[in-house]
Design a protein around this motif. Structure first.
Motif, PDB file in Angstrom:
ATOM      1  N   ALA A 158      52.640  50.794  28.820  1.00 17.76           N
ATOM      2  CA  ALA A 158      53.571  49.752  28.404  1.00 17.76           C
ATOM      3  C   ALA A 158      52.759  48.539  27.955  1.00 17.76           C
ATOM      4  CB  ALA A 158      54.500  49.397  29.556  1.00 17.76           C
ATOM      5  N   PRO A 159      53.186  47.863  26.896  1.00 19.11           N
ATOM      6  CA  PRO A 159      52.374  46.795  26.288  1.00 19.11           C
ATOM      7  C   PRO A 159      51.869  45.734  27.269  1.00 19.11           C
ATOM      8  CG  PRO A 159      54.230  47.305  24.895  1.00 19.11           C
ATOM      9  CD  PRO A 159      54.426  48.101  26.150  1.00 19.11           C
ATOM     10  N   ILE A 160      52.729  45.195  28.095  1.00 15.34           N
ATOM     11  CA  ILE A 160      52.309  44.127  29.004  1.00 15.34           C
ATOM     12  C   ILE A 160      51.378  44.697  30.087  1.00 15.34           C
ATOM     13  CG2 ILE A 160      53.110  42.354  30.630  1.00 15.34           C
ATOM     14  CD1 ILE A 160      53.708  41.747  27.615  1.00 15.34           C
ATOM     15  N   ASP A 161      51.634  45.929  30.524  1.00 13.10           N
ATOM     16  CA  ASP A 161      50.739  46.570  31.502  1.00 13.10           C
ATOM     17  C   ASP A 161      49.335  46.744  30.921  1.00 13.10           C
ATOM     18  OD1 ASP A 161      52.899  46.728  33.222  1.00 13.10           O
ATOM     19  OD2 ASP A 161      53.273  48.856  32.843  1.00 13.10           O
ATOM     20  N   MET A 162      49.251  47.166  29.657  1.00 13.07           N
ATOM     21  CA  MET A 162      47.938  47.368  29.039  1.00 13.07           C
ATOM     22  C   MET A 162      47.216  46.038  28.884  1.00 13.07           C
ATOM     23  SD  MET A 162      45.442  49.107  27.938  1.00 13.07           S
ATOM     24  CE  MET A 162      45.995  50.799  27.768  1.00 13.07           C
ATOM     25  N   LEU A 163      47.921  44.988  28.505  1.00  5.63           N
ATOM     26  CA  LEU A 163      47.269  43.681  28.395  1.00  5.63           C
ATOM     27  C   LEU A 163      46.780  43.210  29.763  1.00  5.63           C
ATOM     28  CD1 LEU A 163      49.604  42.036  25.774  1.00  5.63           C
ATOM     29  CD2 LEU A 163      47.142  42.438  25.497  1.00  5.63           C
ATOM     30  N   GLU A 164      47.557  43.458  30.791  1.00  5.22           N
ATOM     31  CA  GLU A 164      47.120  43.110  32.142  1.00  5.22           C
ATOM     32  C   GLU A 164      45.839  43.864  32.510  1.00  5.22           C
ATOM     33  OE1 GLU A 164      48.728  43.021  36.767  1.00  5.22           O
ATOM     34  OE2 GLU A 164      50.002  43.877  35.219  1.00  5.22           O
ATOM     35  N   THR A 165      45.792  45.154  32.207  1.00  4.18           N
ATOM     36  CA  THR A 165      44.597  45.967  32.468  1.00  4.18           C
ATOM     37  C   THR A 165      43.400  45.421  31.692  1.00  4.18           C
ATOM     38  OG1 THR A 165      45.973  47.907  32.825  1.00  4.18           O
ATOM     39  CG2 THR A 165      43.656  48.307  32.305  1.00  4.18           C
ATOM     40  N   TYR A 166      43.630  45.060  30.433  1.00  2.00           N
ATOM     41  CA  TYR A 166      42.567  44.530  29.576  1.00  2.00           C
ATOM     42  C   TYR A 166      42.036  43.207  30.123  1.00  2.00           C
ATOM     43  CZ  TYR A 166      40.386  42.744  25.288  1.00  2.00           C
ATOM     44  OH  TYR A 166      39.514  42.222  24.371  1.00  2.00           O
ATOM     45  N   TYR A 167      42.920  42.289  30.477  1.00  2.00           N
ATOM     46  CA  TYR A 167      42.495  40.993  31.013  1.00  2.00           C
ATOM     47  C   TYR A 167      41.741  41.173  32.337  1.00  2.00           C
ATOM     48  CZ  TYR A 167      45.659  38.796  27.596  1.00  2.00           C
ATOM     49  OH  TYR A 167      46.287  38.394  26.450  1.00  2.00           O
ATOM     50  N   ARG A 168      42.239  42.051  33.172  1.00  2.00           N
ATOM     51  CA  ARG A 168      41.574  42.298  34.459  1.00  2.00           C
ATOM     52  C   ARG A 168      40.175  42.857  34.225  1.00  2.00           C
ATOM     53  NH1 ARG A 168      44.967  46.034  37.702  1.00  2.00           N
ATOM     54  NH2 ARG A 168      45.695  45.729  36.106  1.00  2.00           N
ATOM     55  N   ALA A 169      40.040  43.791  33.274  1.00  2.00           N
ATOM     56  CA  ALA A 169      38.731  44.384  32.972  1.00  2.00           C
ATOM     57  C   ALA A 169      37.733  43.328  32.481  1.00  2.00           C
ATOM     58  CB  ALA A 169      38.889  45.499  31.938  1.00  2.00           C
ATOM     59  N   LEU A 170      38.243  42.321  31.773  1.00  2.00           N
ATOM     60  CA  LEU A 170      37.379  41.245  31.272  1.00  2.00           C
ATOM     61  C   LEU A 170      37.124  40.172  32.330  1.00  2.00           C
ATOM     62  CD1 LEU A 170      38.895  40.736  27.715  1.00  2.00           C
ATOM     63  CD2 LEU A 170      36.697  41.796  28.275  1.00  2.00           C
ATOM     64  N   GLY A 171      37.857  40.231  33.428  1.00  2.00           N
ATOM     65  CA  GLY A 171      37.708  39.233  34.481  1.00  2.00           C
ATOM     66  C   GLY A 171      38.416  37.925  34.159  1.00  2.00           C
ATOM     67  N   TRP A 172      39.392  37.961  33.258  1.00  2.00           N
ATOM     68  CA  TRP A 172      40.133  36.766  32.883  1.00  2.00           C
ATOM     69  C   TRP A 172      41.301  36.571  33.831  1.00  2.00           C
ATOM     70  CZ3 TRP A 172      40.956  37.190  26.853  1.00  2.00           C
ATOM     71  CH2 TRP A 172      39.717  37.216  26.230  1.00  2.00           C
ATOM     72  N   GLU A 173      41.621  35.313  34.108  1.00  2.00           N
ATOM     73  CA  GLU A 173      42.806  35.025  34.905  1.00  2.00           C
ATOM     74  C   GLU A 173      44.043  35.262  34.038  1.00  2.00           C
ATOM     75  OE1 GLU A 173      42.880  31.267  36.847  1.00  2.00           O
ATOM     76  OE2 GLU A 173      40.786  31.429  37.490  1.00  2.00           O
ATOM     77  N   TYR A 174      45.089  35.731  34.677  1.00  2.00           N
ATOM     78  CA  TYR A 174      46.343  35.960  33.963  1.00  2.00           C
ATOM     79  C   TYR A 174      47.490  35.816  34.939  1.00  2.00           C
ATOM     80  CZ  TYR A 174      46.058  40.528  36.148  1.00  2.00           C
ATOM     81  OH  TYR A 174      45.960  41.532  37.078  1.00  2.00           O
ATOM     82  N   GLU A 175      48.670  35.630  34.368  1.00  3.63           N
ATOM     83  CA  GLU A 175      49.885  35.526  35.179  1.00  3.63           C
ATOM     84  C   GLU A 175      51.000  36.244  34.447  1.00  3.63           C
ATOM     85  OE1 GLU A 175      52.851  31.999  36.606  1.00  3.63           O
ATOM     86  OE2 GLU A 175      50.696  31.573  36.620  1.00  3.63           O
ATOM     87  N   ARG A 176      51.705  37.079  35.174  1.00  5.96           N
ATOM     88  CA  ARG A 176      52.842  37.794  34.587  1.00  5.96           C
ATOM     89  C   ARG A 176      54.129  37.081  34.921  1.00  5.96           C
ATOM     90  NH1 ARG A 176      52.377  44.216  34.092  1.00  5.96           N
ATOM     91  NH2 ARG A 176      54.478  43.855  33.299  1.00  5.96           N
ATOM     92  N   SER A 177      55.028  37.068  33.941  1.00  8.71           N
ATOM     93  CA  SER A 177      56.376  36.549  34.149  1.00  8.71           C
ATOM     94  C   SER A 177      57.312  37.743  33.965  1.00  8.71           C
ATOM     95  CB  SER A 177      56.711  35.462  33.134  1.00  8.71           C
ATOM     96  OG  SER A 177      55.760  34.433  33.204  1.00  8.71           O
ATOM     97  N   GLY A 178      57.492  38.508  35.001  1.00 12.76           N
ATOM     98  CA  GLY A 178      58.345  39.686  34.916  1.00 12.76           C
ATOM     99  C   GLY A 178      57.666  40.801  34.143  1.00 12.76           C
ATOM    100  N   GLU A 179      58.488  41.729  33.677  1.00 14.90           N
ATOM    101  CA  GLU A 179      57.975  42.920  32.987  1.00 14.90           C
ATOM    102  C   GLU A 179      57.621  42.663  31.525  1.00 14.90           C
ATOM    103  OE1 GLU A 179      57.352  46.140  34.221  1.00 14.90           O
ATOM    104  OE2 GLU A 179      57.450  44.902  36.022  1.00 14.90           O
ATOM    105  N   ASP A 180      58.119  41.548  30.970  1.00 16.44           N
ATOM    106  CA  ASP A 180      58.007  41.395  29.521  1.00 16.44           C
ATOM    107  C   ASP A 180      57.177  40.210  29.049  1.00 16.44           C
ATOM    108  OD1 ASP A 180      59.756  39.494  30.381  1.00 16.44           O
ATOM    109  OD2 ASP A 180      61.383  40.045  29.022  1.00 16.44           O
ATOM    110  N   GLU A 181      56.394  39.605  29.934  1.00 18.84           N
ATOM    111  CA  GLU A 181      55.567  38.480  29.500  1.00 18.84           C
ATOM    112  C   GLU A 181      54.310  38.372  30.355  1.00 18.84           C
ATOM    113  OE1 GLU A 181      56.009  33.703  28.504  1.00 18.84           O
ATOM    114  OE2 GLU A 181      57.761  34.845  29.113  1.00 18.84           O
ATOM    115  N   ILE A 182      53.193  38.043  29.706  1.00 20.98           N
ATOM    116  CA  ILE A 182      51.937  37.805  30.399  1.00 20.98           C
ATOM    117  C   ILE A 182      51.226  36.655  29.707  1.00 20.98           C
ATOM    118  CG2 ILE A 182      50.633  39.522  29.064  1.00 20.98           C
ATOM    119  CD1 ILE A 182      49.101  40.156  31.715  1.00 20.98           C
TER     120      ILE A 182
END
Length: 169
Positions: free
Chosen positions: A14-38
């Protein structure tokens, strides 16, 4: 769950899940707002960028925004609109905008994601979305600064910024 890089490249999610995986792999901080926003941040050469992704399931569109922390005063807006027009002619993916309500400059592009098993985003697509936005923001940030702070015309600013960029190589 731990995935090695090979598995990540093969898997699409799922698009937001993949972006979360990508950011985590890069060590970047991120925050999700539900299933449809990061939202993530990236420290560029010129400024820190807010990277915001919004998934619109009903349209199967992933909208990607990069906000380079440029706020435009009312008296400079005409010059910035002209600057944005000249810059956008040079872009192959995405475009710059000036939000009229807030005076913020941002870079935006979208990906139409369709699939038989639902819309998915690959690691390569995620990387392209993020890197293209950051590259364009980094390339054109000085142009906006020249117009806003050095009182250059949009044409002068683009010429000056692109000459300086070529000189850095």
């Amino acid at each position: 769950m731990h995935m090695d890089e090979y598995e990540l490249e093969r898997e699409a999610s799922a698009p937001i899940d993949m972006l979360e995986t990508y950011y985590r792999a890069l060590g970047w901080e991120y925050e999700r707002s539900g299933e449809d926003e990061i939202v993530s941040t990236f420290q560029g050469s010129w400024t820190q960028y807010e990277l915001r992704s919004i998934w619109r399931a009903e349209d199967q569109v992933l909208q990607f925004l990069a906000l380079p922390d440029i706020r435009v005063a009312t008296e400079k807006r005409d010059a910035i609109y002209e600057t944005i027009g000249l810059i956008n002619e040079q872009l192959w993916l995405g475009h710059f905008e000036l939000w009229s309500a807030s005076g913020l400059v941002l870079f935006r592009h979208a990906a139409l994601l369709e699939g038989e098993d639902g819309a998915t985003l690959s690691l390569q697509q995620a990387e392209t979305l993020v890197e293209a936005a950051i590259e364009e923001c980094e390339r054109f940030y000085p142009v906006f600064q020249f117009v806003l702070w050095a009182d250059k015309t949009p044409q002068e600013a683009i010429a000056a910024a692109l000459i300086e960029t070529q000189g850095e190589a």
